[in-house]
Design a protein around this motif. Structure first.
Motif, PDB file in Angstrom:
ATOM      1  N   LEU A 176      -5.356 -28.053  -4.920  1.00 52.21           N
ATOM      2  CA  LEU A 176      -5.449 -29.307  -5.667  1.00 52.21           C
ATOM      3  C   LEU A 176      -5.371 -30.542  -4.773  1.00 52.21           C
ATOM      4  CD1 LEU A 176      -3.404 -28.745  -8.945  1.00 52.21           C
ATOM      5  CD2 LEU A 176      -5.721 -29.640  -8.797  1.00 52.21           C
ATOM      6  N   LEU A 177      -4.487 -30.472  -3.773  1.00 50.70           N
ATOM      7  CA  LEU A 177      -4.293 -31.613  -2.875  1.00 50.70           C
ATOM      8  C   LEU A 177      -4.449 -31.138  -1.429  1.00 50.70           C
ATOM      9  CD1 LEU A 177      -1.129 -33.253  -4.538  1.00 50.70           C
ATOM     10  CD2 LEU A 177      -3.536 -33.887  -4.889  1.00 50.70           C
ATOM     11  N   PRO A 178      -5.677 -30.936  -0.963  1.00 47.96           N
ATOM     12  CA  PRO A 178      -5.882 -30.433   0.405  1.00 47.96           C
ATOM     13  C   PRO A 178      -5.320 -31.402   1.443  1.00 47.96           C
ATOM     14  CG  PRO A 178      -7.950 -31.154  -0.589  1.00 47.96           C
ATOM     15  CD  PRO A 178      -6.940 -31.156  -1.677  1.00 47.96           C
ATOM     16  N   SER A 179      -4.372 -30.919   2.211  1.00 44.76           N
ATOM     17  CA  SER A 179      -3.667 -31.794   3.153  1.00 44.76           C
ATOM     18  C   SER A 179      -4.543 -32.218   4.327  1.00 44.76           C
ATOM     19  CB  SER A 179      -2.403 -31.098   3.667  1.00 44.76           C
ATOM     20  OG  SER A 179      -2.717 -29.871   4.295  1.00 44.76           O
ATOM     21  N   ASP A 180      -5.663 -31.532   4.556  1.00 45.54           N
ATOM     22  CA  ASP A 180      -6.564 -31.965   5.622  1.00 45.54           C
ATOM     23  C   ASP A 180      -7.485 -33.101   5.164  1.00 45.54           C
ATOM     24  OD1 ASP A 180      -8.001 -30.407   3.865  1.00 45.54           O
ATOM     25  OD2 ASP A 180      -9.103 -29.307   5.397  1.00 45.54           O
ATOM     26  N   GLU A 181      -7.407 -33.433   3.865  1.00 49.04           N
ATOM     27  CA  GLU A 181      -8.213 -34.523   3.329  1.00 49.04           C
ATOM     28  C   GLU A 181      -7.358 -35.673   2.791  1.00 49.04           C
ATOM     29  OE1 GLU A 181     -10.862 -33.011   0.381  1.00 49.04           O
ATOM     30  OE2 GLU A 181     -11.531 -31.316   1.612  1.00 49.04           O
ATOM     31  N   LEU A 182      -6.127 -35.343   2.390  1.00 51.05           N
ATOM     32  CA  LEU A 182      -5.250 -36.339   1.771  1.00 51.05           C
ATOM     33  C   LEU A 182      -3.957 -36.451   2.578  1.00 51.05           C
ATOM     34  CD1 LEU A 182      -5.713 -35.211  -1.945  1.00 51.05           C
ATOM     35  CD2 LEU A 182      -6.750 -37.227  -0.865  1.00 51.05           C
ATOM     36  N   ASP A 183      -3.520 -37.675   2.802  1.00 54.15           N
ATOM     37  CA  ASP A 183      -2.329 -37.934   3.608  1.00 54.15           C
ATOM     38  C   ASP A 183      -1.119 -38.138   2.699  1.00 54.15           C
ATOM     39  OD1 ASP A 183      -0.474 -38.599   5.498  1.00 54.15           O
ATOM     40  OD2 ASP A 183      -1.455 -40.446   6.173  1.00 54.15           O
ATOM     41  N   TYR A 184      -0.304 -37.090   2.547  1.00 55.54           N
ATOM     42  CA  TYR A 184       0.906 -37.153   1.742  1.00 55.54           C
ATOM     43  C   TYR A 184       1.963 -36.265   2.379  1.00 55.54           C
ATOM     44  CZ  TYR A 184      -0.647 -32.598  -0.031  1.00 55.54           C
ATOM     45  OH  TYR A 184      -1.041 -31.296  -0.123  1.00 55.54           O
ATOM     46  N   SER A 185       3.191 -36.348   1.897  1.00 51.18           N
ATOM     47  CA  SER A 185       4.281 -35.519   2.412  1.00 51.18           C
ATOM     48  C   SER A 185       4.613 -34.430   1.394  1.00 51.18           C
ATOM     49  CB  SER A 185       5.530 -36.371   2.676  1.00 51.18           C
ATOM     50  OG  SER A 185       5.280 -37.330   3.669  1.00 51.18           O
ATOM     51  N   TYR A 186       4.629 -33.193   1.889  1.00 57.35           N
ATOM     52  CA  TYR A 186       4.950 -32.051   1.031  1.00 57.35           C
ATOM     53  C   TYR A 186       6.375 -31.599   1.323  1.00 57.35           C
ATOM     54  CZ  TYR A 186       4.878 -27.275  -0.866  1.00 57.35           C
ATOM     55  OH  TYR A 186       5.162 -26.131  -1.552  1.00 57.35           O
ATOM     56  N   VAL A 187       7.195 -31.478   0.268  1.00 57.18           N
ATOM     57  CA  VAL A 187       8.583 -31.049   0.412  1.00 57.18           C
ATOM     58  C   VAL A 187       8.739 -29.680  -0.250  1.00 57.18           C
ATOM     59  CG1 VAL A 187      10.992 -31.570  -0.075  1.00 57.18           C
ATOM     60  CG2 VAL A 187       9.377 -33.437   0.373  1.00 57.18           C
ATOM     61  N   ASN A 188       9.239 -28.721   0.518  1.00 60.89           N
ATOM     62  CA  ASN A 188       9.476 -27.381  -0.013  1.00 60.89           C
ATOM     63  C   ASN A 188      10.838 -27.341  -0.691  1.00 60.89           C
ATOM     64  OD1 ASN A 188       9.650 -24.626  -0.515  1.00 60.89           O
ATOM     65  ND2 ASN A 188      10.150 -24.094   1.611  1.00 60.89           N
ATOM     66  N   LEU A 189      10.837 -27.207  -2.008  1.00 57.92           N
ATOM     67  CA  LEU A 189      12.075 -27.174  -2.778  1.00 57.92           C
ATOM     68  C   LEU A 189      12.385 -25.735  -3.202  1.00 57.92           C
ATOM     69  CD1 LEU A 189      11.295 -30.373  -4.869  1.00 57.92           C
ATOM     70  CD2 LEU A 189      12.890 -30.181  -2.958  1.00 57.92           C
ATOM     71  N   GLY A 190      13.573 -25.514  -3.704  1.00 57.51           N
ATOM     72  CA  GLY A 190      14.042 -24.147  -3.915  1.00 57.51           C
ATOM     73  C   GLY A 190      13.427 -23.408  -5.078  1.00 57.51           C
ATOM     74  N   GLY A 191      12.995 -24.102  -6.114  1.00 57.97           N
ATOM     75  CA  GLY A 191      12.476 -23.439  -7.288  1.00 57.97           C
ATOM     76  C   GLY A 191      12.139 -24.467  -8.346  1.00 57.97           C
ATOM     77  N   GLY A 192      11.706 -23.973  -9.529  1.00 59.77           N
ATOM     78  CA  GLY A 192      11.287 -24.876 -10.583  1.00 59.77           C
ATOM     79  C   GLY A 192      12.369 -25.848 -11.018  1.00 59.77           C
ATOM     80  N   ALA A 193      13.606 -25.370 -11.101  1.00 58.47           N
ATOM     81  CA  ALA A 193      14.709 -26.251 -11.502  1.00 58.47           C
ATOM     82  C   ALA A 193      14.926 -27.346 -10.470  1.00 58.47           C
ATOM     83  CB  ALA A 193      15.986 -25.439 -11.687  1.00 58.47           C
ATOM     84  N   ASP A 194      14.753 -27.004  -9.184  1.00 59.02           N
ATOM     85  CA  ASP A 194      14.901 -28.007  -8.122  1.00 59.02           C
ATOM     86  C   ASP A 194      13.776 -29.030  -8.183  1.00 59.02           C
ATOM     87  OD1 ASP A 194      17.240 -26.896  -6.955  1.00 59.02           O
ATOM     88  OD2 ASP A 194      16.013 -25.349  -6.042  1.00 59.02           O
ATOM     89  N   VAL A 195      12.556 -28.571  -8.446  1.00 68.44           N
ATOM     90  CA  VAL A 195      11.434 -29.508  -8.572  1.00 68.44           C
ATOM     91  C   VAL A 195      11.683 -30.439  -9.753  1.00 68.44           C
ATOM     92  CG1 VAL A 195       8.956 -29.736  -8.992  1.00 68.44           C
ATOM     93  CG2 VAL A 195       9.805 -27.888  -7.533  1.00 68.44           C
ATOM     94  N   GLN A 196      12.121 -29.873 -10.861  1.00 65.22           N
ATOM     95  CA  GLN A 196      12.411 -30.685 -12.046  1.00 65.22           C
ATOM     96  C   GLN A 196      13.480 -31.740 -11.739  1.00 65.22           C
ATOM     97  OE1 GLN A 196      15.276 -29.553 -15.018  1.00 65.22           O
ATOM     98  NE2 GLN A 196      13.661 -29.429 -16.574  1.00 65.22           N
TER      99      GLN A 196
END
Length: 329
Positions: A176-196
């Motif tokens: 959905l958001l190809p990082s080689d085309e779009l400049d954003y920061s991706y954060v790896n969170l622990g799970g759905g509850a953490d994302v929420q």
């Protein structure tokens, strides 16, 4: 004499009726082979997530059919520790790995987890939890296209949260958001509850999480769901107005179906009976209602359909995923 003949005829008719009823019962209950038996369903995540909840709903339904099921949570290694435990078990132990394709297929194919997909015999697929990309309503975008535009106009300033790194769930994010085309920061969170929690706290501006985790905020009009990624349905009943990722021009669906896999070598009659019982539960009104409330699209699969599902993943999805993973590493 006539009375004796009439009595004998009545006995034959009753016997024939009982025989027919027995055959009908057998036809109606193809899981009879395993009635009264006990199975262990091994879930690779903690209690409370979609894997655990669906397994427990399934266990409840199977119990009503006379099949006892004990659900055991065995978290670790993104469910691969549970996978290893089941793959290494005796196929006669009535043990099942209840999991999704990342732990069943993708991880074994791309890293050493101690087992391969071929170490299992697929029993059944029950359908898939729905995953979504979402953002708080206060963000300056309310659709996928607006999110992409926002990232393009504000390079390096958008923070998004996901549930894994270099993993099929991260891969869906990249589609959905190809990082080689779009400049954003991706954060790896622990799970759905953490994302929420990070969405609610404003720590990330958009996130990838299960619909079950997103629904409370969505129903309170605090969250905007931009797209969903279901591989089972283009339209999800719980969020009928939300577009599929294909509808926004991304030709992909997230392989997240939950399946029951037994150790290789399970007795074929047991395998067929368990598949029939699982399908019976999935088709029940109560189970469908429970799954709808969680945003799970529940679709019964025969053994052949389950095998075909994994064959398609191996042929159509795994090669591209492996190529992407090699680029990441």
């Amino acid at each position: 004499m006539v009375k004796r003949c009439a009595f004998a005829l009545l006995v034959l008719v009753l016997a024939a009726g009982m025989l027919l009823t027995g055959h009908e019962a057998a036809a109606e209950e193809p899981w009879a082979e395993i009635e009264g038996e006990s199975f262990d369903f091994i879930v690779g995540y903690d209690a409370g997530g979609s894997h655990d909840i669906t397994a427990r709903h399934m266990a409840e339904g199977l119990t009503e059919l006379g099949i006892e099921v004990d659900v055991t949570n065995m978290p670790g290694g993104d469910a691969t520790e549970a996978g290893y435990h089941v793959a290494d078990s005796d196929p006669e132990e009535n043990i099942v790995f209840w999991a999704h394709p990342p732990a069943q297929l993708f991880d074994p194919a791309t890293r050493d987890v101690g087992y391969d997909f071929e170490d299992f015999d697929p029993v059944a697929t029950m359908g898939s939890p729905t995953f979504v990309f979402a953002a708080l309503v206060e963000q300056p975008f309310a659709s996928y296209d607006e999110l992409v535009e926002h990232i393009e106009e504000n390079p390096g300033q958008t923070v998004v949260g996901g549930q894994a790194m270099n993993h099929p769930m991260h891969y869906a994010f990249e589609m959905l958001l190809p990082s080689d085309e779009l400049d954003y920061s991706y954060v790896n969170l622990g799970g759905g509850a953490d994302v929420q929690a990070n969405l609610a706290g404003g720590h990330v501006q958009a996130g990838h999480l299960s619909l079950a985790a997103a629904l409370p905020l969505y129903e309170d009009d605090e969250l905007e769901i931009l797209v969903h990624t279901s591989e089972m349905a283009e339209t999800v009943d719980a969020i009928p107005e939300v577009p599929h990722m294909r509808d926004v021009g991304v030709d992909y669906a997230e392989p997240h179906s939950l399946s029951a896999l037994a150790p290789e070598g399970i007795d074929e009659d047991v395998r067929e009976a368990l598949n029939a019982a699982i399908r019976e539960v999935i088709e029940s009104e109560d189970f469908q209602e429970d799954m709808d409330e969680m945003g799970v699209v529940a679709v019964p699969h025969t053994i052949e359909e389950t095998e075909s599902y994994f064959d398609e993943l191996v042929e159509d999805v795994l090669p591209d995923y492996e190529a992407w993973l090699e680029e990441q590493n």
